[in-house]
Design a protein around this motif. Sequence first.
Motif, mmCIF file in Angstrom:
data_model
loop_
_atom_site.group_PDB
_atom_site.id
_atom_site.type_symbol
_atom_site.label_atom_id
_atom_site.label_comp_id
_atom_site.label_asym_id
_atom_site.label_seq_id
_atom_site.Cartn_x
_atom_site.Cartn_y
_atom_site.Cartn_z
ATOM 1 N N ALA A 100 -80.437 19.065 83.876
ATOM 2 C CA ALA A 100 -79.472 19.154 82.770
ATOM 3 C C ALA A 100 -79.079 17.737 82.384
ATOM 4 O O ALA A 100 -78.751 16.926 83.246
ATOM 5 C CB ALA A 100 -78.248 19.945 83.194
ATOM 6 N N GLU A 101 -79.144 17.443 81.130
ATOM 7 C CA GLU A 101 -78.768 16.105 80.666
ATOM 8 C C GLU A 101 -77.256 16.051 80.503
ATOM 9 O O GLU A 101 -76.687 16.776 79.689
ATOM 10 C CB GLU A 101 -79.452 15.772 79.351
ATOM 11 N N LEU A 102 -76.638 15.181 81.282
ATOM 12 C CA LEU A 102 -75.180 15.091 81.279
ATOM 13 C C LEU A 102 -74.729 13.742 80.737
ATOM 14 O O LEU A 102 -75.349 12.712 81.028
ATOM 15 C CB LEU A 102 -74.644 15.254 82.704
ATOM 16 N N PRO A 103 -73.655 13.711 79.966
ATOM 17 C CA PRO A 103 -73.142 12.451 79.420
ATOM 18 C C PRO A 103 -72.321 11.691 80.457
ATOM 19 O O PRO A 103 -71.107 11.522 80.318
ATOM 20 C CB PRO A 103 -72.283 12.913 78.233
ATOM 21 N N LEU A 104 -72.970 11.229 81.517
ATOM 22 C CA LEU A 104 -72.260 10.528 82.584
ATOM 23 C C LEU A 104 -71.826 9.141 82.122
ATOM 24 O O LEU A 104 -72.528 8.482 81.352
ATOM 25 C CB LEU A 104 -73.150 10.405 83.813
ATOM 26 N N PRO A 105 -70.692 8.663 82.600
ATOM 27 C CA PRO A 105 -70.235 7.329 82.226
ATOM 28 C C PRO A 105 -71.023 6.255 82.961
ATOM 29 O O PRO A 105 -71.685 6.524 83.963
ATOM 30 C CB PRO A 105 -68.771 7.328 82.673
ATOM 31 N N ALA A 106 -70.934 5.040 82.460
ATOM 32 C CA ALA A 106 -71.497 3.900 83.176
ATOM 33 C C ALA A 106 -70.684 3.638 84.435
ATOM 34 O O ALA A 106 -69.495 3.959 84.506
ATOM 35 C CB ALA A 106 -71.489 2.664 82.276
ATOM 36 N N ALA A 107 -71.326 3.076 85.428
ATOM 37 C CA ALA A 107 -70.623 2.724 86.659
ATOM 38 C C ALA A 107 -69.607 1.619 86.386
ATOM 39 O O ALA A 107 -69.838 0.722 85.570
ATOM 40 C CB ALA A 107 -71.622 2.269 87.716
ATOM 41 N N SER A 138 -65.435 5.516 95.143
ATOM 42 C CA SER A 138 -65.474 6.930 95.528
ATOM 43 C C SER A 138 -66.922 7.392 95.663
ATOM 44 O O SER A 138 -67.854 6.692 95.239
ATOM 45 C CB SER A 138 -64.780 7.769 94.456
ATOM 46 N N PRO A 139 -67.156 8.582 96.212
ATOM 47 C CA PRO A 139 -68.525 9.125 96.234
ATOM 48 C C PRO A 139 -69.154 9.219 94.844
ATOM 49 O O PRO A 139 -70.353 8.998 94.687
ATOM 50 C CB PRO A 139 -68.324 10.506 96.872
ATOM 51 N N PHE A 140 -68.356 9.540 93.819
ATOM 52 C CA PHE A 140 -68.893 9.601 92.465
ATOM 53 C C PHE A 140 -69.341 8.222 91.994
ATOM 54 O O PHE A 140 -70.383 8.076 91.343
ATOM 55 C CB PHE A 140 -67.855 10.186 91.514
ATOM 56 N N ASP A 141 -68.559 7.178 92.337
ATOM 57 C CA ASP A 141 -68.965 5.820 91.985
ATOM 58 C C ASP A 141 -70.276 5.462 92.677
ATOM 59 O O ASP A 141 -71.162 4.855 92.060
ATOM 60 C CB ASP A 141 -67.871 4.825 92.384
ATOM 61 N N ALA A 142 -70.386 5.831 93.952
ATOM 62 C CA ALA A 142 -71.634 5.560 94.673
ATOM 63 C C ALA A 142 -72.799 6.286 94.000
ATOM 64 O O ALA A 142 -73.901 5.737 93.871
ATOM 65 C CB ALA A 142 -71.498 5.992 96.134
ATOM 66 N N TYR A 143 -72.561 7.510 93.558
ATOM 67 C CA TYR A 143 -73.594 8.271 92.860
ATOM 68 C C TYR A 143 -74.042 7.565 91.586
ATOM 69 O O TYR A 143 -75.236 7.427 91.314
ATOM 70 C CB TYR A 143 -73.068 9.669 92.549
ATOM 71 N N LEU A 144 -73.083 7.118 90.796
ATOM 72 C CA LEU A 144 -73.420 6.443 89.548
ATOM 73 C C LEU A 144 -74.189 5.151 89.793
ATOM 74 O O LEU A 144 -75.000 4.735 88.955
ATOM 75 C CB LEU A 144 -72.151 6.148 88.749
ATOM 76 N N ARG A 145 -73.941 4.519 90.932
ATOM 77 C CA ARG A 145 -74.630 3.262 91.252
ATOM 78 C C ARG A 145 -75.953 3.490 91.972
ATOM 79 O O ARG A 145 -76.605 2.537 92.377
ATOM 80 C CB ARG A 145 -73.704 2.381 92.099
ATOM 81 N N GLY A 146 -76.313 4.757 92.144
ATOM 82 C CA GLY A 146 -77.557 5.049 92.833
ATOM 83 C C GLY A 146 -77.507 4.780 94.313
ATOM 84 O O GLY A 146 -78.529 4.542 94.956
#
Length: 443
Positions: free
Chosen positions: A21-28, A244-252
């Motif tokens: 699913a293509e999600l509009p995720l923010p930049a890290a 946060s875990p979400f920040d880690a996710y966004l940073r790969g």
Amino acid sequence: MRGIAMGLVAVAGLGCGSALAELPLPAAVSDADFASHPPDLVRLGWHLFYDPILSGNREVACATCHHPAFGTSDGVSLGLGDGGKGLGPARVADADNMPEQRIPRNSPALWNLGAYEFTRMFHDGRIEVDPSRETGLRTPLEGDMMAGFASLLSAQNMFPVLSPDEMAGHYSENEIAQAVRQGRITGAGGAWDLIAQRVRDIPDYAARFIATDDTITSPDDIAFTHISDAIAAFVAVEFRSDTSPFDAYLRGQGDLAEGAARGMGLFYGRATCSSCHSGPFQTDHGFHARGVPQLGPGKAARFESHRRDTGRMRVTGRDEDAFAFRTPSLRNVAHTAPYGHAGSHATLEGFIRDHADPVAGLMRYDRAQVILPDLAVDDWQIMDDPAELAAIADAVQTPPIALSERDIEDIVAFLDSLSDAQALAGRLGVPPDVPSGLVVPNP
């Protein structure tokens, strides 16, 4: 690749036929999103943030209503400032100095307020960056009262210290309260000068201000704006939250747990949460009428008798802004209960359930969930008035969103992935003491 504006993320039906699913995720988030501050100024602001010396009766500090133990809020629906004893849900009215009313709105969390994109403050945005003005800021206080602040975050500090319900105290209880009541804010003998004089008189504070600012050569040079700038520097550094875990996710640098990943898919997809909670800090910084219940004293001038809080409309005067409130950032939101501009909801689950269908949620609202210190006042005047209730409901312009209990559970799991253990633990933490020798607020 994660950390870009749009990313391909496997979320739907995890573990049972995953689909992309293509999600509009923010930049890290990065260091470029924040200003830097000198460490000595931050440590100076650290002590001032926790020091009750800034309050009229020397009993309330910034940390009283914005404590890390409660996610930089205060753990109650509507707090007690001056006239309260204790902290968080244990705070009670002081029988020897009874508060006149509760603080009208829920204490907002302080996470990431030092980021450049935070250009509006408070639930109604009554203070905001405005390049068209000479000071670069727009607030209800104008003229020379706006001069000298280093940032918007610094300027917002001027409001709590002048509020009788928050920090100043009432009428003639002390010299600061008296100055506020007489309209003496700036200049020699004004409320800000009286606060600054208290700080000037403490040798430790005076020496540190001289050491951190080349424009200050003697204690007499210390102004309220210097104090406010130091507190703002501390808030900006101490309450930065981007690990946060979400920040880690966004940073790969890591993956989300299964439920959180499903919740992310809902948040940035079908549940449309990100239509308002967008960007790196999950806020569009806009104002939206979402049918959130109103309790407590509301926002009225002293000469007004109503208990209504029309939110952004009190700032703009526009009917279309009635009952619209600023979209809060959701960083560490799992730790900042209760929720809503009046702290109406005790849990994230309950708030999301009502938020998905605001009008129905307003009509079925359970008052038992509020967390309020005992005070002999009527907190339900608005909710008991059918006309007032209808006005709040009529302002809602968005259609209901169908969410199952599993959906809500997954969204809550995603929101918990915004919890930042490092930020919550604190970089400096709570000081054991402050230079004034007054009691540091701590549970």
